[in-house]
Design a protein around this motif. Structure first.
Motif, PDB file in Angstrom:
ATOM      1  N   GLU A 106     -22.963 -45.459  88.057  1.00  0.00           N
ATOM      2  CA  GLU A 106     -23.304 -44.418  89.026  1.00  0.00           C
ATOM      3  C   GLU A 106     -22.065 -43.556  89.236  1.00  0.00           C
ATOM      4  OE1 GLU A 106     -25.595 -42.666  90.454  1.00  0.00           O
ATOM      5  OE2 GLU A 106     -23.980 -41.849  91.664  1.00  0.00           O
ATOM      6  N   ASN A 107     -22.096 -42.337  88.694  1.00  0.00           N
ATOM      7  CA  ASN A 107     -20.933 -41.461  88.823  1.00  0.00           C
ATOM      8  C   ASN A 107     -21.362 -40.048  89.205  1.00  0.00           C
ATOM      9  OD1 ASN A 107     -22.120 -40.639  86.487  1.00  0.00           O
ATOM     10  ND2 ASN A 107     -20.275 -40.604  85.258  1.00  0.00           N
ATOM     11  N   SER A 108     -22.491 -39.965  89.914  1.00  0.00           N
ATOM     12  CA  SER A 108     -22.984 -38.646  90.290  1.00  0.00           C
ATOM     13  C   SER A 108     -22.050 -38.029  91.323  1.00  0.00           C
ATOM     14  CB  SER A 108     -24.383 -38.766  90.866  1.00  0.00           C
ATOM     15  OG  SER A 108     -25.176 -39.512  89.982  1.00  0.00           O
TER      16      SER A 108
ATOM     17  N   ASN B 160     -25.599 -40.301  76.407  1.00  0.00           N
ATOM     18  CA  ASN B 160     -24.169 -40.551  76.204  1.00  0.00           C
ATOM     19  C   ASN B 160     -23.364 -39.802  77.249  1.00  0.00           C
ATOM     20  OD1 ASN B 160     -24.010 -41.741  73.234  1.00  0.00           O
ATOM     21  ND2 ASN B 160     -25.495 -40.060  73.189  1.00  0.00           N
ATOM     22  N   CYS B 161     -22.565 -40.529  78.016  1.00  0.00           N
ATOM     23  CA  CYS B 161     -21.689 -39.868  78.990  1.00  0.00           C
ATOM     24  C   CYS B 161     -20.326 -39.639  78.345  1.00  0.00           C
ATOM     25  CB  CYS B 161     -21.540 -40.729  80.239  1.00  0.00           C
ATOM     26  SG  CYS B 161     -20.359 -40.043  81.425  1.00  0.00           S
ATOM     27  N   VAL B 162     -19.677 -38.547  78.723  1.00  0.00           N
ATOM     28  CA  VAL B 162     -18.334 -38.250  78.194  1.00  0.00           C
ATOM     29  C   VAL B 162     -17.328 -39.346  78.563  1.00  0.00           C
ATOM     30  CG1 VAL B 162     -18.537 -35.731  78.118  1.00  0.00           C
ATOM     31  CG2 VAL B 162     -17.842 -36.831  80.234  1.00  0.00           C
ATOM     32  N   GLU B 163     -17.686 -40.165  79.560  1.00  0.00           N
ATOM     33  CA  GLU B 163     -16.754 -41.219  79.968  1.00  0.00           C
ATOM     34  C   GLU B 163     -16.804 -42.432  79.046  1.00  0.00           C
ATOM     35  OE1 GLU B 163     -17.571 -41.747  84.225  1.00  0.00           O
ATOM     36  OE2 GLU B 163     -15.729 -40.578  84.531  1.00  0.00           O
TER      37      GLU B 163
ATOM     38  N   GLY C 225     -24.247 -36.282  78.603  1.00  0.00           N
ATOM     39  CA  GLY C 225     -24.947 -36.645  79.840  1.00  0.00           C
ATOM     40  C   GLY C 225     -24.881 -35.594  80.933  1.00  0.00           C
ATOM     41  N   TYR C 226     -23.806 -34.832  80.983  1.00  0.00           N
ATOM     42  CA  TYR C 226     -23.693 -33.844  82.075  1.00  0.00           C
ATOM     43  C   TYR C 226     -24.729 -32.731  81.972  1.00  0.00           C
ATOM     44  CZ  TYR C 226     -20.585 -31.165  78.879  1.00  0.00           C
ATOM     45  OH  TYR C 226     -20.040 -30.486  77.810  1.00  0.00           O
ATOM     46  N   LYS C 227     -25.448 -32.678  80.829  1.00  0.00           N
ATOM     47  CA  LYS C 227     -26.547 -31.715  80.692  1.00  0.00           C
ATOM     48  C   LYS C 227     -27.873 -32.306  81.178  1.00  0.00           C
ATOM     49  CE  LYS C 227     -24.443 -28.127  78.807  1.00  0.00           C
ATOM     50  NZ  LYS C 227     -24.456 -26.802  79.467  1.00  0.00           N
TER      51      LYS C 227
HETATM   52 MO   LIG Z   1     -21.407 -38.091  82.523  1.00  0.00          MO
END
Ligand SMILES: [Mo]
Ligand SMILES: Nc1nc2c(c(=O)[nH]1)N[C@H]1C(S)=C(S)[C@@H](COP(=O)(O)O)O[C@H]1N2
Length: 227
Positions: free
Chosen positions: A63-65, A109-112, A191-193
């Protein structure tokens, strides 16, 4: 994002340590029972395998919103479709879902550095755009969300790739942490999209629109590296 990542890594390390010690035959402390170990919530009907492929769980995510999980009152909820359209829409949750549903297995896929394989189900963004009579020469689709988050995708990308607005993952309604009532399944994009808690969809000619993370330096195409 960095501090949170460190915290998550630390939590991850503790969990791995707990798992390893649990599996290596370390005797249980007398008086502890299995009910003392943390329980992972699994929705009763969650699908965990699809066409022979193992799926990740609705609980397998970090959870990184930007403002944490949002709570959406589904009775009051309305999704707006606006901008370069001839018939702007204001739809209830049921009205959004009352059209052909599609299912796709897609990895987020998250950039993290983490990813999850999930079976997504929802409606086609292009079906909503069609209903609104969108201008086919417009450039982008801008998503705005309950937490103030925003991001955009090229209009052609959304239409040509049958991009989903998902209401279900692995056969269950999106949990609130994962964007209930709707998350954009922006396959082939970072993921940010993948906008969560979507409240409006704007068709726009502003090709240089930058969303929350894009404004902070993330690539506006959001394309995943080619496989
Ligand atoms: Mo992300
Ligand atoms: N509204 C909103 N959507 C969002 C975000 C956010 O902070 N707010 N974070 C994005 C990022 S960076 C990622 S990696 C994915 C994570 O989606 P998940 O919680 O379904 O794994 O949501 C995206 N969508």
């Amino acid at each position: 994002m960095r501090t949170r990542r460190v915290i998550r890594l630390a939590i991850g390390a503790v969990l791995v340590a707990a798992l390893v010690s649990g599996c290596s035959g370390v005797p249980k402390v007398p008086g502890t029972s299995s009910t003392d170990s943390p329980t992972k919530r699994l929705a009763p009907t969650e699908v965990r395998e699809y066409k022979g492929k193992r799926l990740d769980s609705v609980d397998d995510f970090r959870e990184n919103s930007i403002k944490g999980p949002q709570t959406v009152d589904i009775k009051a909820y309305r999704l707006k479709v606006l901008g370069e359209v001839s018939k702007p829409l204001t739809l209830t949750y049921d009205q959004v879902n009352d059209r052909t549903q599609y299912e796709k297995l897609v990895r987020l896929n998250c950039v993290e550095g983490w990813s999850v394989d999930i079976l997504w189900k929802g409606v086609l963004l292009s079906d909503l755009l069609d209903q609104a009579g969108y201008d086919k020469s417009a450039k982008v689709v801008i998503f705005r969300c309950k937490d103030g988050y925003s991001t955009s995708l090229p209009l052609d990308f959304v239409v040509d790739n049958k991009i989903l607005l998902a209401s279900k993952m692995n056969g269950v309604d999106l949990p609130k942490e994962r964007g209930f009532p709707f998350q954009v399944v922006a396959e082939d994009k970072w993921g940010y999209k993948w906008a969560k808690w979507v409240t409006s969809i704007e068709v726009s000619n502003d090709a240089s629109f930058e969303g929350y993370w894009e404004k902070r330096g993330y690539d506006n195409s959001g394309d995943l590296p080619k496989k």
